[in-house]
Write a protein that holds these residues in place. Sequence first.
Motif, PDB file in Angstrom:
ATOM      1  N   SER A  50       0.816  -1.224   0.000  1.00 20.45           N
ATOM      2  CA  SER A  50       0.000   0.000   0.000  1.00 20.45           C
ATOM      3  C   SER A  50       0.845   1.267   0.000  1.00 20.45           C
ATOM      4  N   ILE A  51       2.127   1.169   0.405  1.00 20.19           N
ATOM      5  CA  ILE A  51       2.920   2.412   0.407  1.00 20.19           C
ATOM      6  C   ILE A  51       4.042   2.407  -0.625  1.00 20.19           C
ATOM      7  N   GLU A  52       4.241   1.267  -1.310  1.00 18.70           N
ATOM      8  CA  GLU A  52       5.331   1.247  -2.293  1.00 18.70           C
ATOM      9  C   GLU A  52       4.885   1.966  -3.573  1.00 18.70           C
ATOM     10  N   MET A  53       5.803   2.225  -4.457  1.00 19.22           N
ATOM     11  CA  MET A  53       5.483   2.994  -5.671  1.00 19.22           C
ATOM     12  C   MET A  53       5.802   2.218  -6.935  1.00 19.22           C
ATOM     13  N   HIS A  54       5.649   0.905  -6.896  1.00 14.55           N
ATOM     14  CA  HIS A  54       5.937   0.099  -8.087  1.00 14.55           C
ATOM     15  C   HIS A  54       4.713   0.076  -8.984  1.00 14.55           C
ATOM     16  N   GLY A  55       4.862   0.583 -10.206  1.00 15.41           N
ATOM     17  CA  GLY A  55       3.754   0.511 -11.167  1.00 15.41           C
ATOM     18  C   GLY A  55       2.646   1.497 -10.852  1.00 15.41           C
ATOM     19  N   THR A  56       1.534   1.334 -11.561  1.00 15.73           N
ATOM     20  CA  THR A  56       0.399   2.257 -11.435  1.00 15.73           C
ATOM     21  C   THR A  56      -0.480   1.846 -10.255  1.00 15.73           C
ATOM     22  N   LEU A  57      -1.462   2.699  -9.971  1.00 11.45           N
ATOM     23  CA  LEU A  57      -2.432   2.362  -8.920  1.00 11.45           C
ATOM     24  C   LEU A  57      -3.195   1.094  -9.296  1.00 11.45           C
TER      25      LEU A  57
END
Length: 889
Positions: A654-661
Amino acid sequence: NHESGGTNDYMQPEEDWDRDLLLDPAWEKQQRKTFTAWCNSHLRKAGTQIENIEEDFRDGLKLMLLLEVISGERLAKPERGKMRVHKISNVNKALDFIASKGVKLVSIGAEEIVDGNVKMTLGMIWTIILRFAIQDISVEETSAKEGLLLWCQRKTAPYKNVNIQNFHISWKDGLGFCALIHRHRPELIDYGKLRKDDPLTNLNTAFDVAEKYLDIPKMLDAEDIVGTARPDEKAIMTYVSSFYHAFSGAQKAETAANRICKVLAVNQENEQLMEDYEKLASDLLEWIRRTIPWLENRAPENTMQAMQQKLEDFRDYRRLHKPPKVQEKCQLEINFNTLQTKLRLSNRPAFMPSEGKMVSDINNAWGGLEQAEKGYEEWLLNEIRRLERLDHLAEKFRQKASIHESWTDGKEAMLQQKDYETATLSEIKALLKKHEAFESDLAAHQDRVEQIAAIAQELKYVFSPHRCTARVIKKICDYSYQAWGGRSMGTFDSPRTEKLLETIDQLYLEYAKRAAPFNNWMEGAMEDLQDTFIVHTIEEIQGLTTAHEQFKATLPDADKERQAILGIHNEVSKIVQTYHVNMAGTNPYTTITPQEINGKWEHVRQLVPRRDQALMEEHARQQQNERLRKQFGAQANVIGPWIQTKMEEIGRISIEMHGTLEDQLNHLRQYEKSIVNYKPKIDQLEGDHQQIQEALIFDNKHTNYTMEHIRVGWEQLLTTIARTINEVENQILTRDAKGISQEQMNEFRASFNHFDRDHSGTLGPEEFKACLISLGYDIGNDAQGEAEFARIMSIVDPNRMGVVTFQAFIDFMSRETADTDTADQVMASFKILAGDKNYITVDELRRELPPDQAEYCIARMAPYNGRDAVPGALDYMSFSTALYGESDL
C-alpha cells in the motif's frame, strides 16, 4: 464569437448586395417569401407580424421590435411620430444596433429603407439573419456558413442518396430537408418511401412536417425551388438555419437534461450511501448494545453442563456471530471513506452522520464490546475447572461417606449395651480386650474421618444427604470413651482355670490383635482402589499408575498375613473338635469374623483389575489430549506467523510505488484471494480448538498462540486488506477526477511516505504539519499559523479522526484541478429545460427527465413564490443550491 467588429468572409453583405443589385427575379421572389416568413417566426413572439417586407419596416417600429426579440436586448426608445424624420430616426436606431454587433453596413442607409427600397430592405434583413441566426453557429472548429454546411453534412451523412455540398442545388430534390428531419425525429417521416425523382413531394413533405411539428414556418415554395436552375443561396441558408436552431435547441435541452441527470445521479447515489451508512451503523450499534450485557454477565452456573453450554455459546459467538459484524464494521468504514471521497470530488460538503453514529462513536462502542469480551473465555474456563474439581470432590465425599456410614452401622448400639453390669471377671477382661480392639479400630478410622470432614468443608455441603456422617462418627468416638471410662471392674471370685480354655483364649486374643489392623488395611485399600481421581497431564496419570503398581506389589505379603490370621482361627476349631470343648460363644475380643476377612479380601482382589482398567483408560485419554495439543500447536505455529507476514506485506504494497495504482489494486486483489482461500485452515484450527475445550484441556505447552490470538489476527487481516483495497480505489477515483499523472502520484506518495515515520499508512497532525512546511506552507507556531493549520486539518480530516490518509492528502494537494459541476451550471441547465423561466413545472420535469429523476426533483423542489409564479411552479434555483450545500433536501 464574431462580435468583435471587423468583417469576415461569410459576413460581407454590402459586397454581396453590390453583386445582387440586379437581383434575379426568381431569387428575389424566394428571398421575399423566406425572409418574410423568417421575420414573422420571431415577430409572432411579440404578438405581431408583417405582410409586405419593404412596406412594413418603413417606419422602423417593427424593425426595432424584431431586433429586440431576436437579440433579447432592449433598443433605444422609438419615435412614435408619423413624419419621415421620425421614421429615419427609428431605422437608424435599428441600423446602429446592428452595427454595434460588429457588422459594417456600407451600402445600406436609413433613407432607402424608409423609401421602401426592396433590394436594400432584403439586404438589411439578410444582414440580420447572418448575424443573429448563422454567425454563432459553431461545429467542430468551423463557424457561420461553413459551420452550418458542416452540420448539414454530418447530420445527413448516413443517408446514401443525400450529398450536401452547398446551399443551392444540393437541396433541390428535397431529400436533404427530409433527411435532416428524419435524423432528429425519425417518427415524423417515413424516409424509406421517398424517391429522388419526386422532388415536389419530398419538398412539400419536409415543409409541411417542419411547420406542423417543428414550429418552422414555410419559408420556401417547392415549385419555385424545382423550377429554378440554382435556388437562392440566402433563402436556403435562412431556412436551413431554422432547422439548426430548432434541433440544436432540442440538443441544448438534451445536454441540459443530461447534465442534471448526471448531477442527480451523483446525489441519489450519495444519499443512498448515506442511508446505507446510517442503517448499518444503527444495526451494528444495536447489536453491540445487546451483546455487551451478555458478555458482562459473570454469574456462574451450578453444573458443569450449564457452564459448558456457556462455553459453546461463546465459541459460536466468536466463530459465527462476531466475524460478520467485524466485516460489517469494516464495510461501514469503507463506505464512509468512499462516500467522503465522492462528495469531495463532486464538490459537495462532507457527510456528517447523525448524533452518535460517527465512525469514532462506532469505534468506541466496539472498544466497549472487546473490553467486555476480554477475560470472558478465561472466566468460563476457570469456572469449568472449579466445577470439575467440585464434582470430583462431591463424588469422593459420597464414596468415602458411604464406606464410613456402613462401618458405623451398629457401633453406637454396641457401645450402649450394659452387659458389663452382670459379667464375670473373665468376661469383663474379654470385654476390655474387645473395647481396646475397637479403640484401635476407631483410631485407625480417625484419619479418614478427618479427610471426609476436610472434603465437606471445601464443598460446604450444607444440604448434602451425607452431612451427618462426620458428626455421627465423631459422636461414636466420644461416646465410646464415656461408656467404657465409667465401667467399674468390681471384684470377682477367681475362676476355674482350664488348660484348654486358656489356650483357646490365647488364640482368640492373638486372632483379635492381628485381624483388626489387617481389617483396617483392607478397608483402606478398598477405599483407595475406589477413589476417584482428576488429572490433566500424562505425568499426573503416570504418578497414579506407579503408586498403584507399588500397592499391587504388597498383595502377596498381605495374602500371607490373611492366611496366618485364618490359621489361628482354624487352630481354635481344631481344639474344639478334637477335645469336644463346649464353647460358650464367639471370640470375645473381636467382632471380625473369618468370613468377613475373606469377603473383604475377595473384594480387594476384584477392585485391583478395575483400577488397572480405569488408569489405562485415563492414560489413553491423556495421550489423546496430548495429541490434540500437539495438533493445535503445530497448526497455530504456522497460521500465526503467516497472518503476521501477510499484514506486513499488505502494508508494504500500500505504500510502495511500483507501477500504477491499477497494478497496486491487482496485486492487492490477488492477496485478498489468497487470504480468502486460507480460510479453511482457520476453520480446521477452530475445529481442533473445540475438541480441546470439550476435552477440558486448559493449557498447551506446544504453542504461545491461543485461538483468540488467531481469531483477532485473522479479523485484522481481513479488515486491513479490505481497507487497503478501498484506499487505492479512492485514490484512483481522485486521480481520474483530477487528471493527476502517474509522475505526480509518485511525487505525492514519496512526500507522504517520507513523513509517515511510523509506517502506519497515515500521517498524524504533527507529521502532516511537517510535510506542509516542507512543501512551502507558512504554518508558524503563532496563533495565525495554528489557525491556518486547524483550517487545513478541517479539510483533510472533516470527521476529526486525528489522522490524514493518503487519499485525503492527494485530494488536498490537487484540490484546485477537479472538473466538477457547480450549482450555477445545474441552475443554467434547469433554466434551459424551463424555457428560460425562473421556475419549472411538474409537466416540464416529467417531459425532460427520466421518471425516477423527475420524481426525485418533484419530491424535493420547494414551490416557487416569485411574482411571475403560476400554480404548481417549482423553485429549481434553491433546489440546485441545496444539491451542493449543507441544507437537507
